[in-house]
Design a protein around this motif. Structure first.
Motif, PDB file in Angstrom:
ATOM      1  N   PRO A  53       0.756  -0.276  -4.088  1.00 47.36           N
ATOM      2  CA  PRO A  53       1.824  -0.527  -3.124  1.00 47.36           C
ATOM      3  C   PRO A  53       1.496   0.065  -1.753  1.00 47.36           C
ATOM      4  CG  PRO A  53       2.439   1.245  -4.618  1.00 47.36           C
ATOM      5  CD  PRO A  53       1.134   0.706  -5.115  1.00 47.36           C
ATOM      6  N   SER A  54       2.267  -0.322  -0.748  1.00 43.78           N
ATOM      7  CA  SER A  54       2.107   0.275   0.580  1.00 43.78           C
ATOM      8  C   SER A  54       2.281   1.783   0.476  1.00 43.78           C
ATOM      9  CB  SER A  54       3.152  -0.285   1.545  1.00 43.78           C
ATOM     10  OG  SER A  54       2.906  -1.654   1.749  1.00 43.78           O
ATOM     11  N   HIS A 215      -2.570  -6.116  -1.960  1.00 42.93           N
ATOM     12  CA  HIS A 215      -1.305  -5.835  -2.652  1.00 42.93           C
ATOM     13  C   HIS A 215      -1.240  -6.599  -3.968  1.00 42.93           C
ATOM     14  CE1 HIS A 215       0.416  -4.394   1.221  1.00 42.93           C
ATOM     15  NE2 HIS A 215       1.219  -3.716   0.420  1.00 42.93           N
ATOM     16  N   SER A 230      -1.777   4.723  -7.145  1.00 35.84           N
ATOM     17  CA  SER A 230      -0.329   4.904  -7.246  1.00 35.84           C
ATOM     18  C   SER A 230       0.109   5.899  -6.181  1.00 35.84           C
ATOM     19  CB  SER A 230       0.049   5.392  -8.646  1.00 35.84           C
ATOM     20  OG  SER A 230       0.198   6.787  -8.638  1.00 35.84           O
ATOM     21  N   THR A 231       1.329   5.755  -5.725  1.00 37.43           N
ATOM     22  CA  THR A 231       1.807   6.642  -4.667  1.00 37.43           C
ATOM     23  C   THR A 231       2.064   8.046  -5.200  1.00 37.43           C
ATOM     24  OG1 THR A 231       3.938   5.634  -5.114  1.00 37.43           O
ATOM     25  CG2 THR A 231       2.857   4.982  -3.101  1.00 37.43           C
TER      26      THR A 231
END
Length: 238
Positions: A53-54, A215, A230-231
């Motif tokens: 993800p962003s 993405h 992953s963030t």
């Protein structure tokens, strides 16, 4: 740092490109690293996709691979040789880069592929080889009135988004670099064009080392290996 000699030969990877123990935090948030103790091994002549993800650090990984950002800890190395300020130009000379947004000049197709090369010095064999690899040669020859001499119009107005993207891939391949880095190259594409970009990756697989960040999983279908960022973890898990 000492200035690198201008005539360094490209630093061509023979075995692998590695990110080892990378930490990077942006200056505005020094206590919140985007990447922490991050490791990545990219074997030569394979295609690696990086998804997430962003904010997960995809663009940061790309900027470190490009040598645009220096990590606060850890190393980028090619065949075990760290990339430093001294040999960075040699490393960058080995890279073809496809940015997210392709700039198209109001010139011919050939001049856009051989971007920045004076018109009388354009190698048309190299232009056509790159265009074939980017899956746009047939379109240029069969659909455009003057072939490679066809003006593409201001900002590529006469080209679809997918065709602009393929021009960008061909431009990155004009010098036949051993390493191709693609940044979100398919984020704005329709399915047919995404398939064509995947075809280009497939066609080049085995002959170039390719890293694609995206993405969407569909953009990475042609990659031999896909790594998810992953963030929360700031680590790679494939």
């Amino acid at each position: 740092p000492a200035a690198a000699p201008a005539n360094q030969p490209p630093l061509v990877p023979r075995h692998d490109i590695r990110l080892s123990g990378i930490r990077y935090a942006y200056p505005a948030t020094p206590g919140k690293p985007v990447l922490s103790d991050f490791d990545l091994v990219i074997p030569v002549n394979t295609s690696v996709g990086i998804k997430g993800p962003s904010g997960a650090g995809k663009s940061t990984v790309m900027d470190i691979l490009l040598g645009l950002l220096a990590p606060q800890a850890g190393t980028l190395s090619v065949d075990g040789q760290p990339v430093t300020a001294h040999n960075l130009p040699a490393w960058q000379a080995a890279i073809g880069y496809v940015p997210q947004h392709i700039y198209i000049a109001d010139t011919s197709v050939a001049a856009n592929i051989a971007f920045g090369i004076p018109a009388d010095q354009i190698d048309m064999q190299a232009v056509q080889r790159a265009a074939r690899a980017a899956q746009i040669h047939d379109f240029v020859i069969n659909e455009l009135p003057q072939g490679y001499d066809t003006p593409v119009g201001d900002r590529g107005i006469r080209l679809s988004g997918g065709q602009r993207q393929r021009i960008g891939i061909a431009r990155a391949l004009y010098r036949d670099p051993p390493v191709l880095l693609m940044d979100e190259a398919t984020s704005a594409l329709d399915g047919a064009t995404e398939a064509a970009v995947n075809e280009a990756i497939r066609a080049l697989s085995g002959s170039k080392t390719i890293v694609v960040i995206a993405h969407r999983e569909a953009s990475l279908k042609a990659c031999a290996q896909v790594i998810a960022l992953s963030t929360s973890l700031h680590r790679a898990d494939s």
